[in-house]
Design a protein around this motif. Structure first.
Motif, PDB file in Angstrom:
ATOM      1  N   LYS A   4       0.838  -1.197   0.000  1.00 23.78           N
ATOM      2  CA  LYS A   4       0.000   0.000   0.000  1.00 23.78           C
ATOM      3  C   LYS A   4       0.875   1.251   0.000  1.00 23.78           C
ATOM      4  O   LYS A   4       0.628   2.192  -0.738  1.00 23.78           O
ATOM      5  N   THR A   5       1.926   1.241   0.817  1.00 16.26           N
ATOM      6  CA  THR A   5       2.832   2.381   0.890  1.00 16.26           C
ATOM      7  C   THR A   5       3.598   2.537  -0.417  1.00 16.26           C
ATOM      8  O   THR A   5       3.774   3.653  -0.912  1.00 16.26           O
ATOM      9  N   LYS A   6       4.062   1.424  -1.009  1.00 18.50           N
ATOM     10  CA  LYS A   6       4.785   1.490  -2.281  1.00 18.50           C
ATOM     11  C   LYS A   6       3.900   2.072  -3.372  1.00 18.50           C
ATOM     12  O   LYS A   6       4.358   2.875  -4.181  1.00 18.50           O
ATOM     13  N   ILE A   7       2.652   1.662  -3.410  1.00 21.15           N
ATOM     14  CA  ILE A   7       1.735   2.165  -4.432  1.00 21.15           C
ATOM     15  C   ILE A   7       1.491   3.654  -4.234  1.00 21.15           C
ATOM     16  O   ILE A   7       1.535   4.435  -5.188  1.00 21.15           O
ATOM     17  N   THR A   8       1.270   4.081  -2.993  1.00 24.17           N
ATOM     18  CA  THR A   8       1.039   5.503  -2.723  1.00 24.17           C
ATOM     19  C   THR A   8       2.277   6.326  -3.077  1.00 24.17           C
ATOM     20  O   THR A   8       2.159   7.388  -3.692  1.00 24.17           O
ATOM     21  N   GLU A   9       3.467   5.840  -2.718  1.00 24.55           N
ATOM     22  CA  GLU A   9       4.702   6.560  -3.051  1.00 24.55           C
ATOM     23  C   GLU A   9       4.904   6.629  -4.560  1.00 24.55           C
ATOM     24  O   GLU A   9       5.320   7.657  -5.093  1.00 24.55           O
ATOM     25  N   PRO A  65       6.130  -2.569 -10.174  1.00 21.64           N
ATOM     26  CA  PRO A  65       6.728  -1.991 -11.388  1.00 21.64           C
ATOM     27  C   PRO A  65       5.783  -2.045 -12.594  1.00 21.64           C
ATOM     28  O   PRO A  65       5.783  -1.140 -13.429  1.00 21.64           O
ATOM     29  N   ASP A  66       4.978  -3.092 -12.685  1.00 25.80           N
ATOM     30  CA  ASP A  66       3.989  -3.210 -13.755  1.00 25.80           C
ATOM     31  C   ASP A  66       2.977  -2.070 -13.661  1.00 25.80           C
ATOM     32  O   ASP A  66       2.710  -1.367 -14.649  1.00 25.80           O
ATOM     33  N   LEU A  67       2.405  -1.863 -12.481  1.00 18.98           N
ATOM     34  CA  LEU A  67       1.428  -0.785 -12.298  1.00 18.98           C
ATOM     35  C   LEU A  67       2.031   0.569 -12.659  1.00 18.98           C
ATOM     36  O   LEU A  67       1.425   1.354 -13.384  1.00 18.98           O
ATOM     37  N   VAL A  68       3.241   0.832 -12.179  1.00 22.60           N
ATOM     38  CA  VAL A  68       3.892   2.121 -12.424  1.00 22.60           C
ATOM     39  C   VAL A  68       4.175   2.308 -13.911  1.00 22.60           C
ATOM     40  O   VAL A  68       3.940   3.391 -14.465  1.00 22.60           O
ATOM     41  N   ALA A  69       4.662   1.261 -14.581  1.00 22.14           N
ATOM     42  CA  ALA A  69       4.957   1.365 -16.021  1.00 22.14           C
ATOM     43  C   ALA A  69       3.684   1.670 -16.811  1.00 22.14           C
ATOM     44  O   ALA A  69       3.682   2.532 -17.699  1.00 22.14           O
ATOM     45  N   VAL A  70       2.602   0.992 -16.485  1.00 19.52           N
ATOM     46  CA  VAL A  70       1.338   1.229 -17.192  1.00 19.52           C
ATOM     47  C   VAL A  70       0.829   2.634 -16.889  1.00 19.52           C
ATOM     48  O   VAL A  70       0.368   3.344 -17.793  1.00 19.52           O
ATOM     49  N   TRP A  71       0.925   3.077 -15.645  1.00 22.81           N
ATOM     50  CA  TRP A  71       0.477   4.433 -15.303  1.00 22.81           C
ATOM     51  C   TRP A  71       1.279   5.476 -16.067  1.00 22.81           C
ATOM     52  O   TRP A  71       0.747   6.494 -16.481  1.00 22.81           O
ATOM     53  N   LEU A 133      -5.509  13.570  -1.066  1.00 25.49           N
ATOM     54  CA  LEU A 133      -6.315  12.848  -2.051  1.00 25.49           C
ATOM     55  C   LEU A 133      -5.533  11.686  -2.662  1.00 25.49           C
ATOM     56  O   LEU A 133      -6.078  10.598  -2.856  1.00 25.49           O
ATOM     57  N   ILE A 134      -4.254  11.899  -2.938  1.00 20.63           N
ATOM     58  CA  ILE A 134      -3.422  10.836  -3.520  1.00 20.63           C
ATOM     59  C   ILE A 134      -3.235   9.692  -2.525  1.00 20.63           C
ATOM     60  O   ILE A 134      -3.247   8.518  -2.903  1.00 20.63           O
ATOM     61  N   GLU A 135      -3.091  10.022  -1.271  1.00 21.26           N
ATOM     62  CA  GLU A 135      -2.966   8.972  -0.249  1.00 21.26           C
ATOM     63  C   GLU A 135      -4.232   8.108  -0.205  1.00 21.26           C
ATOM     64  O   GLU A 135      -4.165   6.876  -0.173  1.00 21.26           O
ATOM     65  N   LYS A 136      -5.384   8.747  -0.236  1.00 20.26           N
ATOM     66  CA  LYS A 136      -6.649   8.001  -0.251  1.00 20.26           C
ATOM     67  C   LYS A 136      -6.779   7.165  -1.523  1.00 20.26           C
ATOM     68  O   LYS A 136      -7.248   6.026  -1.491  1.00 20.26           O
ATOM     69  N   GLY A 138      -4.290   5.958  -3.273  1.00 17.90           N
ATOM     70  CA  GLY A 138      -3.345   4.850  -3.139  1.00 17.90           C
ATOM     71  C   GLY A 138      -3.934   3.691  -2.361  1.00 17.90           C
ATOM     72  O   GLY A 138      -3.740   2.514  -2.712  1.00 17.90           O
ATOM     73  N   ILE A 139      -4.682   4.001  -1.329  1.00 26.36           N
ATOM     74  CA  ILE A 139      -5.333   2.949  -0.536  1.00 26.36           C
ATOM     75  C   ILE A 139      -6.356   2.216  -1.392  1.00 26.36           C
ATOM     76  O   ILE A 139      -6.419   0.988  -1.388  1.00 26.36           O
ATOM     77  N   ARG A 140      -7.134   2.962  -2.165  1.00 27.31           N
ATOM     78  CA  ARG A 140      -8.133   2.320  -3.035  1.00 27.31           C
ATOM     79  C   ARG A 140      -7.468   1.459  -4.111  1.00 27.31           C
ATOM     80  O   ARG A 140      -7.928   0.368  -4.423  1.00 27.31           O
ATOM     81  N   LEU A 141      -6.392   1.986  -4.687  1.00 25.58           N
ATOM     82  CA  LEU A 141      -5.739   1.254  -5.774  1.00 25.58           C
ATOM     83  C   LEU A 141      -4.976   0.030  -5.279  1.00 25.58           C
ATOM     84  O   LEU A 141      -4.730  -0.891  -6.055  1.00 25.58           O
TER      85      LEU A 141
END
Length: 193
Positions: A4-9, A65-71, A133-136, A138-141
């Motif tokens: 969760k923290t990695k995704i938010t960061e 890394p997959d999520l970040v590359a696609v984003w 908003l980004i933190e929230k 990140g939790i959803r994603l």
């Protein structure tokens, strides 16, 4: 550090910079945007499929890394679509997040991006409000993480499914972006902290 923290960061790092585009306003923005969407969708699907090839614990290490590359691919696509519609000036971090994560961010950003018929009113946020908003978001994603991680345990078919999903998701983001930038967009001044 948990996922969760990695995704938010990763989201915070991605969304602090709105990508620029080499495209110019098009006389036929719909056709130009459709070409951009198809190119981006195939690219996202290919990247995701390739990163999903490793299975088991090694495959689990490729999810973020997959999520970040696609984003990143999708963020560039949003910027390029804004450019062909001649709306690069209203491409802000708020509009970028809205287009990328409309399903997850729609409710979070309901006070920032307001639809009024065929018009959109964009309210800029302070840095503190945006980070919250980004933190929230990140939790959803991070819930998406579970779906992508399960496929990492299924050889070949899992990689195909992940690639297909990323391609489909990128197309969806593209069409949301086309709809967004085809509207009249008005900016309001920054909200007070």
């Amino acid at each position: 550090m948990d996922k969760k923290t990695k995704i938010t960061e990763s989201l915070t790092a991605l969304l602090t910079h709105v990508p620029s585009s080499s495209y110019e306003k098009s006389p036929n923005p719909v056709l130009a945007a459709q070409k951009i969407i198809e190119k981006s969708a195939w690219m996202a699907g290919g990247v995701s499929g390739a990163l999903a090839v490793p299975v088991g614990p090694l495959g689990m290490m490729t999810v973020v890394p997959d999520l970040v590359a696609v984003w990143r691919i999708q963020a560039q696509m949003v910027s390029d679509i804004a450019a062909v519609y001649g709306k690069s000036t209203v491409l802000t971090r708020e509009t970028l997040v809205y287009c990328l994560f409309q399903e997850g961010a729609g409710q979070l950003f309901r006070d920032v991006i307001v639809r009024a018929g065929d018009r959109i009113v964009l309210r800029r946020t302070s840095a503190r409000v945006f980070e919250n908003l980004i933190e929230k978001l990140g939790i959803r994603l991070s819930k998406r993480f579970l779906g992508k991680s399960i496929s990492r345990w299924i050889p070949i078919a899992g990689a195909i499914a992940v690639g297909w999903y990323s391609r489909h998701d990128t197309q969806h983001v593209g069409y949301v972006t086309m709809d967004f930038f085809s509207q009249s967009i008005f900016e309001e001044s920054q909200d007070p902290e």
